[in-house]
Structures are given as C-alpha cells and as structure tokens.
Design an enzyme around this catalytic site. Sequence first.
Site, PDB file in Angstrom:
ATOM      1  N   GLU A 105      -5.556  -5.094  10.413  1.00  0.00           N
ATOM      2  CA  GLU A 105      -4.560  -4.050  10.612  1.00  0.00           C
ATOM      3  C   GLU A 105      -4.854  -3.312  11.921  1.00  0.00           C
ATOM      4  O   GLU A 105      -5.658  -2.360  11.938  1.00  0.00           O
ATOM      5  CB  GLU A 105      -4.608  -3.048   9.455  1.00  0.00           C
ATOM      6  CG  GLU A 105      -4.243  -3.645   8.113  1.00  0.00           C
ATOM      7  CD  GLU A 105      -3.654  -2.591   7.196  1.00  0.00           C
ATOM      8  OE1 GLU A 105      -2.554  -2.811   6.698  1.00  0.00           O
ATOM      9  OE2 GLU A 105      -4.285  -1.547   6.994  1.00  0.00           O
TER      10      GLU A 105
ATOM     11  N   HIS B 157      -9.578   1.105   4.792  1.00  0.00           N
ATOM     12  CA  HIS B 157      -8.305   1.318   5.496  1.00  0.00           C
ATOM     13  C   HIS B 157      -8.565   2.236   6.694  1.00  0.00           C
ATOM     14  O   HIS B 157      -9.376   3.158   6.614  1.00  0.00           O
ATOM     15  CB  HIS B 157      -7.283   1.937   4.542  1.00  0.00           C
ATOM     16  CG  HIS B 157      -5.894   1.932   5.100  1.00  0.00           C
ATOM     17  ND1 HIS B 157      -5.489   2.842   6.042  1.00  0.00           N
ATOM     18  CD2 HIS B 157      -4.844   1.103   4.882  1.00  0.00           C
ATOM     19  CE1 HIS B 157      -4.221   2.575   6.374  1.00  0.00           C
ATOM     20  NE2 HIS B 157      -3.818   1.520   5.685  1.00  0.00           N
TER      21      HIS B 157
ATOM     22  N   GLU C 200      -7.016   4.636   7.831  1.00  0.00           N
ATOM     23  CA  GLU C 200      -6.805   6.070   7.573  1.00  0.00           C
ATOM     24  C   GLU C 200      -8.058   6.672   6.942  1.00  0.00           C
ATOM     25  O   GLU C 200      -8.375   7.842   7.155  1.00  0.00           O
ATOM     26  CB  GLU C 200      -5.555   6.261   6.701  1.00  0.00           C
ATOM     27  CG  GLU C 200      -4.288   6.007   7.524  1.00  0.00           C
ATOM     28  CD  GLU C 200      -3.076   5.555   6.733  1.00  0.00           C
ATOM     29  OE1 GLU C 200      -3.064   5.678   5.495  1.00  0.00           O
ATOM     30  OE2 GLU C 200      -2.129   5.059   7.372  1.00  0.00           O
TER      31      GLU C 200
ATOM     32  N   GLY D 147       2.118   2.252  10.641  1.00  0.00           N
ATOM     33  CA  GLY D 147       3.027   3.381  10.482  1.00  0.00           C
ATOM     34  C   GLY D 147       3.701   3.806  11.773  1.00  0.00           C
ATOM     35  O   GLY D 147       4.297   4.878  11.843  1.00  0.00           O
TER      36      GLY D 147
ATOM     37  N   ASN E 189       0.875  -1.172   0.000  1.00  0.00           N
ATOM     38  CA  ASN E 189       0.000   0.000   0.000  1.00  0.00           C
ATOM     39  C   ASN E 189       0.912   1.223   0.000  1.00  0.00           C
ATOM     40  O   ASN E 189       1.483   1.569   1.036  1.00  0.00           O
ATOM     41  CB  ASN E 189      -0.884  -0.019   1.252  1.00  0.00           C
ATOM     42  CG  ASN E 189      -1.674   1.274   1.400  1.00  0.00           C
ATOM     43  OD1 ASN E 189      -1.808   2.043   0.457  1.00  0.00           O
ATOM     44  ND2 ASN E 189      -2.209   1.500   2.599  1.00  0.00           N
ATOM     45  N   TRP E 190       1.043   1.832  -1.167  1.00  0.00           N
ATOM     46  CA  TRP E 190       1.960   2.978  -1.270  1.00  0.00           C
ATOM     47  C   TRP E 190       1.435   4.212  -0.538  1.00  0.00           C
ATOM     48  O   TRP E 190       2.161   5.177  -0.357  1.00  0.00           O
ATOM     49  CB  TRP E 190       2.177   3.346  -2.736  1.00  0.00           C
ATOM     50  CG  TRP E 190       2.998   2.369  -3.519  1.00  0.00           C
ATOM     51  CD1 TRP E 190       3.457   1.137  -3.127  1.00  0.00           C
ATOM     52  CD2 TRP E 190       3.481   2.555  -4.861  1.00  0.00           C
ATOM     53  NE1 TRP E 190       4.179   0.551  -4.137  1.00  0.00           N
ATOM     54  CE2 TRP E 190       4.208   1.393  -5.217  1.00  0.00           C
ATOM     55  CE3 TRP E 190       3.350   3.570  -5.810  1.00  0.00           C
ATOM     56  CZ2 TRP E 190       4.818   1.239  -6.465  1.00  0.00           C
ATOM     57  CZ3 TRP E 190       3.946   3.420  -7.047  1.00  0.00           C
ATOM     58  CH2 TRP E 190       4.684   2.260  -7.378  1.00  0.00           C
ATOM     59  N   LYS E 191       0.163   4.200  -0.158  1.00  0.00           N
ATOM     60  CA  LYS E 191      -0.488   5.386   0.420  1.00  0.00           C
ATOM     61  C   LYS E 191      -0.282   6.586  -0.516  1.00  0.00           C
ATOM     62  O   LYS E 191      -0.177   6.400  -1.718  1.00  0.00           O
ATOM     63  CB  LYS E 191       0.046   5.666   1.827  1.00  0.00           C
ATOM     64  CG  LYS E 191       0.072   4.431   2.720  1.00  0.00           C
ATOM     65  CD  LYS E 191       0.219   4.801   4.162  1.00  0.00           C
ATOM     66  CE  LYS E 191       0.535   3.576   4.974  1.00  0.00           C
ATOM     67  NZ  LYS E 191       0.093   3.693   6.335  1.00  0.00           N
TER      68      LYS E 191
ATOM     69  N   SER F 105       3.204  -2.172  10.255  1.00  0.00           N
ATOM     70  CA  SER F 105       4.655  -2.157  10.456  1.00  0.00           C
ATOM     71  C   SER F 105       5.320  -3.496  10.122  1.00  0.00           C
ATOM     72  O   SER F 105       6.258  -3.921  10.810  1.00  0.00           O
ATOM     73  CB  SER F 105       4.999  -1.705  11.876  1.00  0.00           C
ATOM     74  OG  SER F 105       4.529  -0.378  12.092  1.00  0.00           O
TER      75      SER F 105
ATOM     76  N   GLY G 188       2.649  -1.177   4.242  1.00  0.00           N
ATOM     77  CA  GLY G 188       2.648   0.240   3.909  1.00  0.00           C
ATOM     78  C   GLY G 188       4.060   0.734   3.625  1.00  0.00           C
ATOM     79  O   GLY G 188       4.612   0.519   2.550  1.00  0.00           O
ATOM     80  N   GLY G 189       4.643   1.391   4.621  1.00  0.00           N
ATOM     81  CA  GLY G 189       5.946   2.045   4.440  1.00  0.00           C
ATOM     82  C   GLY G 189       6.998   1.174   3.775  1.00  0.00           C
ATOM     83  O   GLY G 189       7.720   1.633   2.869  1.00  0.00           O
TER      84      GLY G 189
END
Length: 244
Positions: free
Chosen positions: A166, A95, A97, A172, A9-11, A208, A229-230
């Site tokens: 998640e 998600h 977010e 994150g 997930n590149w966000k 993470s 993600g990251g």
Amino acid sequence: MRRRLVVGNWKMNGGLAANARLLDHLVSEWQPSDRCAIAVCVPFPYLGQAQAALSSSAIAWGAQDVSAHAAGAFTGEVSAAMLVEFGCRYAIVGHSERRQMHGETDAQVAAKAKAAIGAAITPIVCVGETLEQRDADATDAVVMRQVRAVVDALGGDVAKIVLAYEPVWAIGTGRTATPAQAQEVHASLRAALIKAAAPEVGILYGGSVKASNATALFAMPDVDGGLVGGASLDANEFLAIARA
Ligand code: PEP
C-alpha cells in the site's frame, strides 16, 4: 496456486444500521467463487455484528489491528484470542495509518503478525513507502526493510501471512499506483517471499482501488487482489472490484 483475495478495510467508519445494510447487500449479491475470496475488516465493536451477518456466507471477516500481547495491562488493546472468539479469519497489521499516527515500528508490526498466527488468524501485513521515499528512490529499500522484519520474526510461518503493498501516497488520496508501478514493487516482494520459501503468499495491492482501475491492477502477474479502503463502504463498488 495463489487464490485471489479482495479485503475491505472499513477503517473507523460505520454504524449498526449502515453496517447491516452493507453486510446484507454483500451476502445477498456475492456468489461464492473458487477464483476469488472476499473479506471485510471492520472496527472492533462491530465484529459481533459481522460474525452474525456473515457466519453462514462465503464472506470472511476480520479486524484492523491486533495486540502483540496475550492479556494484561494493555488498555485499549484487543488480543488475538479475543478476535478468535468473534470468528475473525484476518487481522490487518502495520497499516500505514497505524505506523504514521501511532508510531508502530517494524518490530511491533512483526510481533502483531506473530500473535495473530499464534491464534490461527491470518495477518494481512501492510507495507509501503511515502511519497518522499518514492521520490528519493527508496521504495525498494523501505518495503524490503518492512518485509524483512516480518520474515525474521516469523521464520517458516511467514508462509501464513497475506502481504499488502500500500503506497502511502495512494491511500485515500484518489491517486492510484499505475499497474506497472504496482507490479514492479510486487515483483520485488515476490522475490523476497520466494527467498523466504513462501512463494504462495498472496500479495494484495491497496491504495485508491476502485471498480474503474481494479481490472488493470489485478491483471498484473504478481497482484493477487486488493485491500480496499473507501470503496469497500459501497457494496456495489466493492463487489465490482471483487468481480474484477
Ligand atoms: C486502505 O485503507 O487500506 C486503503 C487502501 O484505503 P483507500 O482504498 O481508501 O485508498
């Protein structure tokens, strides 16, 4: 048989030049595998770039959201039919977010999952509790409420989703759920899916995930892969997670 899946997930990250480097690296290094599939979910403007770079590879791509509506006066939204034109196999829905910053409700998440399935896109439905909810022993109640909304809306089509657990406190933050914590929630989610006659639905863990913790997390019996993600922005790290 549940196939393993690792999704990046590149966000809201990327740019044409950096994406080209990342996608080219993934294409040249990823060996198609029967054991594990990989995919990247990129920002909407880069779907065409992902489609061009990945079309002849074994790597799938998708979006990070999808509208519940088919067309019309929904400024800023992107329909499932539009995603199909860009070859998307997946769309992340719900998600944390989006639930937290955009107030998405369980019912809206379920409607988005339904719209995706209607266009033959696999929704990756995210569920997870906040730290306050975990501390109040409400984890199970929260994720079950989130899953039930999707099961109720989709009926038999729930077998067509991918689920992602998640924990919000792990996204994150660098703080990962322990393999045992992840397994405990995944086992409850699996039981709910078995009850809904969808035992084969893959359940990804997200929060993470890194190359250094992926092996232990993915060794858990009900963890079928990861939503990353990251770490998905670094090709070597993402590939190491997928190989784990
Ligand atoms: C995510 O955004 O879905 C996620 C899991 O992020 P991170 O891996 O950075 O915690």
